[in-house]
Design a protein around this motif. Sequence first.
Motif, mmCIF file in Angstrom:
data_model
loop_
_atom_site.group_PDB
_atom_site.id
_atom_site.type_symbol
_atom_site.label_atom_id
_atom_site.label_comp_id
_atom_site.label_asym_id
_atom_site.label_seq_id
_atom_site.Cartn_x
_atom_site.Cartn_y
_atom_site.Cartn_z
ATOM 1 N N GLY A 193 45.876 -13.797 0.874
ATOM 2 C CA GLY A 193 46.423 -13.743 -0.482
ATOM 3 C C GLY A 193 45.400 -13.328 -1.528
ATOM 4 N N LEU A 194 44.338 -12.624 -1.103
ATOM 5 C CA LEU A 194 43.301 -12.178 -2.038
ATOM 6 C C LEU A 194 43.494 -10.698 -2.346
ATOM 7 N N SER A 195 43.000 -10.258 -3.486
ATOM 8 C CA SER A 195 43.012 -8.819 -3.730
ATOM 9 C C SER A 195 41.718 -8.231 -3.177
ATOM 10 N N VAL A 196 41.690 -6.906 -3.032
ATOM 11 C CA VAL A 196 40.541 -6.269 -2.377
ATOM 12 C C VAL A 196 40.197 -4.956 -3.067
ATOM 13 N N ILE A 197 38.893 -4.755 -3.272
ATOM 14 C CA ILE A 197 38.409 -3.520 -3.898
ATOM 15 C C ILE A 197 37.321 -2.921 -3.012
ATOM 16 N N ALA A 198 37.312 -1.594 -2.907
ATOM 17 C CA ALA A 198 36.271 -0.918 -2.140
ATOM 18 C C ALA A 198 35.272 -0.329 -3.119
ATOM 19 N N GLU A 199 33.983 -0.568 -2.885
ATOM 20 C CA GLU A 199 32.982 0.025 -3.783
ATOM 21 C C GLU A 199 32.207 1.112 -3.062
ATOM 22 N N GLY A 200 31.661 2.039 -3.834
ATOM 23 C CA GLY A 200 30.895 3.126 -3.236
ATOM 24 C C GLY A 200 31.768 4.235 -2.698
ATOM 25 N N VAL A 201 33.008 4.358 -3.219
ATOM 26 C CA VAL A 201 33.907 5.426 -2.765
ATOM 27 C C VAL A 201 33.388 6.766 -3.289
ATOM 28 N N GLU A 202 33.032 7.651 -2.373
ATOM 29 C CA GLU A 202 32.418 8.917 -2.773
ATOM 30 C C GLU A 202 33.253 10.140 -2.392
ATOM 31 N N THR A 203 34.126 10.005 -1.402
ATOM 32 C CA THR A 203 34.861 11.183 -0.935
ATOM 33 C C THR A 203 36.378 10.960 -0.951
ATOM 34 N N LEU A 204 37.083 12.089 -0.942
ATOM 35 C CA LEU A 204 38.545 12.064 -0.906
ATOM 36 C C LEU A 204 39.039 11.420 0.390
ATOM 37 N N CYS A 236 44.468 -0.731 0.216
ATOM 38 C CA CYS A 236 43.430 -1.370 -0.583
ATOM 39 C C CYS A 236 43.914 -1.355 -2.043
ATOM 40 N N ASP A 237 43.637 -2.392 -2.811
ATOM 41 C CA ASP A 237 44.177 -2.461 -4.176
ATOM 42 C C ASP A 237 43.445 -1.547 -5.170
ATOM 43 N N ASP A 238 42.119 -1.699 -5.221
ATOM 44 C CA ASP A 238 41.329 -0.977 -6.224
ATOM 45 C C ASP A 238 40.149 -0.256 -5.588
ATOM 46 N N VAL A 239 39.633 0.714 -6.297
ATOM 47 C CA VAL A 239 38.466 1.467 -5.823
ATOM 48 C C VAL A 239 37.468 1.687 -6.956
ATOM 49 N N GLN A 240 36.215 1.874 -6.559
ATOM 50 C CA GLN A 240 35.129 2.050 -7.514
ATOM 51 C C GLN A 240 34.097 2.921 -6.820
ATOM 52 N N GLN A 247 36.656 0.615 -12.528
ATOM 53 C CA GLN A 247 37.364 0.225 -11.316
ATOM 54 C C GLN A 247 38.797 0.717 -11.490
ATOM 55 N N ILE A 248 39.293 1.412 -10.472
ATOM 56 C CA ILE A 248 40.552 2.128 -10.578
ATOM 57 C C ILE A 248 41.604 1.525 -9.651
ATOM 58 N N ASN A 249 42.814 1.336 -10.170
ATOM 59 C CA ASN A 249 43.906 0.920 -9.293
ATOM 60 C C ASN A 249 44.291 2.097 -8.401
ATOM 61 N N ILE A 250 44.343 1.866 -7.101
ATOM 62 C CA ILE A 250 44.497 2.971 -6.158
ATOM 63 C C ILE A 250 45.893 3.617 -6.253
ATOM 64 N N ASN A 251 46.897 2.863 -6.665
ATOM 65 C CA ASN A 251 48.245 3.421 -6.738
ATOM 66 C C ASN A 251 48.544 4.115 -8.052
#
Length: 286
Positions: free
Chosen positions: A232-243, A254-258, A48-52
Amino acid sequence: YHAKDQGKNQVAGCTPTMKQGIEDKTQLTSQLYRAIERQELVLYYQPQININTGQMVGVEALVRWQHPEKGLIPPGVFIPLAEQTGLINAIGRWVLETASRQNKAWQNLGLPLVTMAVNLSVEQFRNPRLVEMVYQVLQETGLSSACLELEITESIAIKETTYPIALLQQLKHLGVTISIDDFGTEYSSLSRIKELPVDRLKIAMEFVHGIDKGGKDQAIARSIIHLAKSLGLSVIAEGVETLQQLQFLKEQQCDDVQGFHFYKPMPAPQIEALLRKEMAHRKKDS
Ligand code: C2E
Ligand code: MG
Ligand code: MG
Ligand code: MG
């Protein structure tokens, strides 16, 4: 009304392929009973990657069954069997223990800290000893609860009783992070989400994939991110496949991606190698 309650007559009335399917399922289930002691279950881990920052901040543990004849069986095939038979409690404990021990081992090597996310099934949530089990695993493995995240499904949250809230509260008191997996795919009300003691939403893959088409899925992904932020929650997107998906998620903060755009789930040694690279980078930058 479940198929398994229909008895033998029903099996006799099946077409040959259906009958084969049921026999396979029965055989697979009895083999699954021995899978743990035979050490056939394995965990893969997906970063899981921090988007920034682009840093690996966590991994999600995803179980597979290394079947002696059938090869690697995905969880979508055997987790439902485990849930139907109650085996999910033993498998769930094995997963939590193995994942926690693995994370502690990486920490002992001095590698960068990551959160270990573990999926909990609805059935485990019904087990009154769940909190005790999580507590025991943390004690046994020595992993700090701050480095453990439990992924629950929306269906756990929906149940209109106070039980899930009390249980989640107890888990949170242990210090673990709670996230809602596949958020947006089931029907939970906004007032319910507001009440739940959770820390993080995981945007369901179907909306993330739909981002490329624009329109409604973009609107949904954007709304989930904004909902999370407002609560006040953090958010992660899963299934990110494209730029394109990644860029949209970045714009929406969005905070994190996977997802496969970064890494597929992989065995522990490959994660260790990634963490070593990550450590070298961080040293260079500081
Ligand atoms: P999940 O928790 O929502 O996990 C995400 C699934 O999406 C994983 O499938 C992962 O490999 C896959 N995935 C990740 N990135 C991408 C992507 O970019 N594109 C696509 N198409 N797929 C992606 P997997 O490993 O087959 O797991 C399926 C489901 O099985 C999980 O969904 C989870 O609900 C369940 N599961 C897996 N491990 C466990 C476990 O240890 N315990 C329990 N109770 N359930 C588990
Ligand atoms: Mg998950
Ligand atoms: Mg998911
Ligand atoms: Mg799922």
